[in-house]
Design an enzyme around this catalytic site. Structure first.
Site, PDB file in Angstrom:
ATOM      1  N   GLY A 248       0.826  -1.209   0.000  1.00 19.04           N
ATOM      2  CA  GLY A 248       0.000   0.000   0.000  1.00 19.04           C
ATOM      3  C   GLY A 248       0.863   1.264   0.000  1.00 19.04           C
ATOM      4  N   ASP A 249       1.943   1.226   0.761  1.00 20.38           N
ATOM      5  CA  ASP A 249       2.842   2.390   0.835  1.00 20.38           C
ATOM      6  C   ASP A 249       3.506   2.622  -0.526  1.00 20.38           C
ATOM      7  OD1 ASP A 249       2.210   2.175   3.534  1.00 20.38           O
ATOM      8  OD2 ASP A 249       3.958   0.917   3.930  1.00 20.38           O
TER       9      ASP A 249
END
Ligand SMILES: Nc1ncnc2c1ncn2[C@@H]1O[C@H](COP(=O)(O)OP(=O)(O)OP(=O)(O)O)[C@@H](O)[C@H]1O
Ligand SMILES: [Mg+2]
Length: 304
Positions: A248-249
């Site tokens: 996600g990052d």
């Protein structure tokens, strides 16, 4: 300048022990010490994508020093607040399955907390601040609200990747980007999201509540870019999942990095998905070459 903020970073100590015997003496096959923390992941990924940025947050002790040295060796700028407490170590035990033991993290004093806000006092209009992860209790439940206020007063943009109430409150201040996964989106509105149409409907509510750009990720099931009048669905390239930490990052870094370099929305979305997937398919965060390889495999289709 893009700034990322990691309030409770870690050293992730990854230990491979095949055939682990609980209660016995085991020997590790391989071990790896990586800096952990969502903002730090975004920073490391931005650097790989050619976007200069500075990592902020709290570090302390020998563990904190290790993180700083590691990041500097990757040519990342850092401007951490040095605290009296010690940065935590998270143990990731790989023994066929993965068992995780996460440290709690140090207590942060009020003076150290104010010190971080002080570092943001020079923010400029063209800056972007990325707020990732949850807020440790010692900082107070309104810490993100305080940071957002500083950003908005300076005219700087912010991105927020957190959950629940702090995310809901941030929306009214027009975050440049939010990227919940579908579970976080469903929890935020207290609804079940069993169809993709419903995911788009609730993703659009984030825009109505103030977000400027909305991505909703669904791990291996693809992702949505949601705009006021349309939405685009992206597939994820096939491959074997090796590591979901930082996917996600990486997606946030891919999207933001491309957008900051003047990319259009669809190009930025495609780079975000390719970056998330490249990391999911690698042991650590992906490199630029892996991202470039996946880009042509990400197809965007309008979702009407
Ligand atoms: N199994 C997978 N295969 C391919 N790509 C994946 C996989 N899991 C994640 N990704 C990629 O990473 C992106 C973000 O993944 P995900 O939805 O898991 O984010 P997240 O839950 O916010 O992750 P994080 O744990 O980093 O917060 C996805 O949109 C996709 O591009
Ligand atoms: Mg996430």
């Amino acid at each position: 300048m893009i700034y990322t903020i990691t309030l409770n970073p870690s050293i992730d100590y990854i230990v491979e022990v095949p055939g682990l015997q609980w209660g016995g003496l085991n020997r590790m096959n391989r071990d790896l010490k990586l800096p952990g923390g969502k903002g730090i992941n975004v920073s490391r990924m931005l650097i790989r994508l050619g976007t200069d940025n500075t990592a902020l947050g709290f570090v302390g002790g020998f563990t904190g020093r290790h993180i700083e040295e590691f990041l500097r060796a990757e040519s990342l700028k850092t401007d951490f607040v040095h605290i009296a407490g010690e940065t935590r170590i998270n143990i990731k035990l790989k023994h066929g399955e993965e068992t995780e033991i996460n440290g709690q993290g140090p207590n942060i004093t009020p003076a150290e907390r104010e010190n971080l806000l002080h570092k943001l006092s020079g923010l400029q209009k063209e800056d972007i601040v990325v707020l990732s992860g949850s807020v440790p209790p010692s900082l107070g439940g309104d810490f993100y609200d305080r940071i957002i206020k500083v950003c908005r007063e300076a005219g700087a943009e912010f991105v927020i990747d957190t959950t629940g109430e702090p995310l809901m409150r941030a929306l009214a201040h027009q975050p440049l980007l939010v990227k919940p996964n579908h579970h976080e989106l469903s929890e935020l509105f207290g609804v079940s999201l069993e169809s993709r149409d419903r995911i788009v409907t609730y993703g659009r509510k984030l825009l109505e509540l103030g977000a400027k750009h909305v991505l909703v990720s669904m791990a291996g099931d693809g992702a949505f870019l949601i705009t006021p009048d349309t939405a685009f669905y992206a597939n994820v390239p096939p491959g074997i999942l090796r590591n979901s930490v930082g996917a996600g990052d990486s997606m946030i870094a891919g999207f933001l990095g491309r957008l900051a370099l003047g990319g259009d929305l669809l190009e930025s979305f495609r780079t975000g998905v390719a970056s998330g997937s490249a990391t999911a398919l690698s042991d650590d965060l992906a490199g630029e070459e892996q991202i470039r390889e996946l880009l042509p495999q990400v197809n965007l289709v309008p979702w009407l």
